[in-house]
Design a protein around this motif. Structure first.
Motif, PDB file in Angstrom:
ATOM      1  N   ASP A 154      -0.676   6.323   5.658  1.00 37.55           N
ATOM      2  CA  ASP A 154       0.661   6.448   6.234  1.00 37.55           C
ATOM      3  C   ASP A 154       1.110   7.912   6.242  1.00 37.55           C
ATOM      4  OD1 ASP A 154       2.692   5.318   7.604  1.00 37.55           O
ATOM      5  OD2 ASP A 154       3.788   4.541   5.870  1.00 37.55           O
ATOM      6  N   TYR A 174       1.145   9.980   8.766  1.00 40.04           N
ATOM      7  CA  TYR A 174       1.994  10.320   9.918  1.00 40.04           C
ATOM      8  C   TYR A 174       3.460  10.081   9.589  1.00 40.04           C
ATOM      9  CZ  TYR A 174      -2.348  10.172  12.588  1.00 40.04           C
ATOM     10  OH  TYR A 174      -3.603  10.402  13.045  1.00 40.04           O
ATOM     11  N   TYR A 175       3.715   8.995   8.839  1.00 38.19           N
ATOM     12  CA  TYR A 175       5.096   8.708   8.478  1.00 38.19           C
ATOM     13  C   TYR A 175       5.650   9.776   7.541  1.00 38.19           C
ATOM     14  CZ  TYR A 175       9.343   6.301   7.196  1.00 38.19           C
ATOM     15  OH  TYR A 175      10.658   6.011   7.001  1.00 38.19           O
ATOM     16  N   TYR A 217       6.502  12.583   9.613  1.00 33.76           N
ATOM     17  CA  TYR A 217       7.737  12.276  10.352  1.00 33.76           C
ATOM     18  C   TYR A 217       8.951  12.520   9.459  1.00 33.76           C
ATOM     19  CZ  TYR A 217      11.610   9.482  11.988  1.00 33.76           C
ATOM     20  OH  TYR A 217      12.871   9.077  12.339  1.00 33.76           O
ATOM     21  N   GLU A 218       8.873  11.995   8.216  1.00 38.43           N
ATOM     22  CA  GLU A 218       9.982  12.169   7.272  1.00 38.43           C
ATOM     23  C   GLU A 218      10.254  13.642   7.005  1.00 38.43           C
ATOM     24  OE1 GLU A 218      11.457   9.353   4.578  1.00 38.43           O
ATOM     25  OE2 GLU A 218      11.808   9.218   6.737  1.00 38.43           O
ATOM     26  N   SER A 239       8.188   4.181  14.925  1.00 41.49           N
ATOM     27  CA  SER A 239       6.975   3.610  15.518  1.00 41.49           C
ATOM     28  C   SER A 239       6.944   3.792  17.026  1.00 41.49           C
ATOM     29  CB  SER A 239       6.833   2.135  15.144  1.00 41.49           C
ATOM     30  OG  SER A 239       7.934   1.436  15.644  1.00 41.49           O
ATOM     31  N   ARG A 246       1.635   3.195  12.282  1.00 41.99           N
ATOM     32  CA  ARG A 246       1.736   2.986  10.841  1.00 41.99           C
ATOM     33  C   ARG A 246       0.774   1.874  10.450  1.00 41.99           C
ATOM     34  NH1 ARG A 246       7.580   3.072   8.412  1.00 41.99           N
ATOM     35  NH2 ARG A 246       6.224   3.461   6.624  1.00 41.99           N
TER      36      ARG A 246
END
Lengths: 218, 281
Positions: free
Chosen positions: B254, B256-257, B260-261, B275, B280
């Motif tokens: 995870d 990529y998340y 992103y965060e 998404s 995810r």
């Protein structure tokens, strides 16, 4: 970097639409600007003090602020003042505003160049003020200012290319739109420049005929 | 005199022919190295990667002059995987127009610069798996009833000339009248003045605008979608395989998340589901 002639052929219908809109908007603006110019010039030469002041201020603003700023002003600022016009009407208003400003000065110069003796002679013949302006001063003024008038009319036509910025589908807009998607800048701008040349030549040719006739008649 | 001329001609022709052979020789040499392109990078001791320098938050230059961003973090992880050190990397700032020529001429090993997958580009480079997906969505006033592309028929819609939103809308909803402007600020002003019912633009930009200007909201399903991937030189399959292996790991983690965060979440509206952009596990 080759010149893709076929590409231009494909774009001809779109180019013609742009050329048509450029012509339509230019003709409307030219007519309106000539009216504004004549009225303004008369106000400036024979109006009262207040009228002269107002026209003077208008001419200063119209000629001394950038044309693009005026176009943006009508399109993006007028709506906040409660005056929302679509792209086309906004473009006509802005172009008439600055075009008229230039033409006021053109006609004023023409009117002032008519010899005073002409007016005095007309007065001695007991002509009314209106008659003096319409029949004596104005025809002579027009003849004097015609060459510079032609120059400014062509200037106004070319300024219509600025209207691409507010989304009016005129000739320059068409070029930008096609280039943004197909990257044929060489071809498109060449074609567009040629079309402007043709339009300007046609207009100067027509006005040239008018100019010649004036020379004989007066 | 005539004999002299033919002599000069002979020299010129022989130079040309020699040049041709030398050129071919080099090409062969290049073909040989592609067999183990990854080994060549390892031998060089650093990963040379083409990134964006003007595209926050994906790849940009911070106030200290360092390259940072979503994609830069990805690039450093690739270097870490290859050399055990995220600093064994050379970041070369590329633009939309020069990124593929830079790759082909060998100035960079890999492109990681918001490169969308297109058929045309696929003939020039080898793509990895996608790591990001963007698409066009609609920005509308908060109280608007516009909900999908269907609602745009017969309406005036604002676009920016030459963007995917512009081209996509023309194709999908030819019944819509487009008001094409040049910049985002002009488009927003026009939307405020109700010159169009919606502003169609890439959703990486649209969501940021919706966060910045709460009088607007984002509606509709993304269209004209574009998937971003890394790219290596044509035929360097070992590099692509190695990148894909890393991308798979990141997906499971995870990662990529996390990115992103770290980079994007602060600029997107509350309750935004990332998404739309990233996968995810």
């Amino acid at each position: 970097m080759g010149f893709d002639f076929n590409f231009i052929m494909e774009q001809i219908p779109y180019l013609m639409l742009g050329a048509r809109n450029t012509l339509i908007i230019s003709v409307i603006v030219l007519l309106l600007a000539v009216i504004v110019g004549i009225v303004g010039a008369l106000a400036k030469t024979s109006g009262g003090r207040f009228l002269r002041l107002i026209t003077g201020m208008y001419v200063e603003i119209a000629r001394n602020t950038p044309e693009l700023v005026q176009i943006y002003f009508v399109f993006f600022v007028f709506p906040s003042l409660g005056l929302k016009f679509n792209s086309f009407v906004s473009g006509v208003i802005a172009m008439t505003f600055f075009g008229g400003g230039y033409l006021v000065e053109v006609f004023r110069a023409g009117i002032e160049a008519v010899p005073k003796t002409q007016v005095e002679a007309a007065k001695s013949l007991a002509l009314k003020n209106r008659q003096i302006i319409v029949n004596i001063v104005f025809p002579q003024a027009l003849k004097i200012c015609l060459p510079s008038l032609i120059g400014y009319l062509i200037f106004i036509l070319k300024m219509s290319s600025l209207l691409a910025t507010i989304g009016i589908v005129e000739l320059t807009f068409v070029a930008n739109d096609v280039i943004a998607n197909n990257f044929h800048a060489f071809e498109m701008f060449s074609a567009v420049a040629l079309l402007y040349l043709i339009m300007v030549w046609t207009i100067s040719w027509l006005l040239g005929i008018v100019e010649k006739r004036f020379k004989y008649e007066l | 005199m005539a004999r002299m001329k033919s002599w000069v001609l002979l020299v010129l022709v022989s130079i040309l022919i020699t040049g041709l052979f030398v050129g071919c020789g080099k090409k062969e040499a290049a073909d040989q190295t592609t067999a183990s392109a990854l080994e060549a990078i390892k031998a060089k001791g650093k990963l040379v990667i083409g990134v964006k320098g003007d595209f926050p938050p994906y790849g940009f230059v911070d106030e200290k002059g360092n390259n940072v961003g979503f994609e830069i973090d990805m690039a450093r992880r690739l270097a870490e995987d290859l050399f055990g050190d995220p600093e064994k990397i050379e970041l070369v700032v590329v633009t939309g127009t020069n990124r593929i020529p830079n790759l082909q001429s060998g100035k960079i090993d890999v492109i990681l610069a918001t490169l969308g997958i297109t058929e045309e580009r696929a003939t020039q480079v080898d793509y990895s798996k996608p790591y990001f997906k963007s698409g066009v969505q609609l920005l509308v006033p908060k109280d608007s009833t516009i909900d999908s592309l269907e609602d745009l028929k017969g309406q005036q819609v604002i676009t920016i000339t030459g963007t995917t939103g512009d081209a996509g809308l023309q194709k999908l909803v030819p019944e819509a009248k487009l008001l094409k402007l040049a910049t985002t600020s002009e488009a927003l002003q026009a939307l405020r003045d109700n010159r169009g019912v919606a502003f169609a633009q890439d959703n990486t930009l649209i969501y940021v605008l919706a966060k910045q200007y709460p009088e607007f909201k984002v509606v509709g399903e993304p269209f004209a979608e574009s998937e971003w991937a890394l790219a290596a030189r044509k035929g360097e399959t070992d590099v692509v395989d190695w990148i894909n292996k890393n991308l798979d790991t990141w997906l499971q983690e995870d990662y990529y998340y996390q990115l992103y965060e770290k980079w994007i979440a602060k600029d997107t509206p509350d309750n935004f589901d990332p998404s739309v952009w990233i996968k995810r596990p």
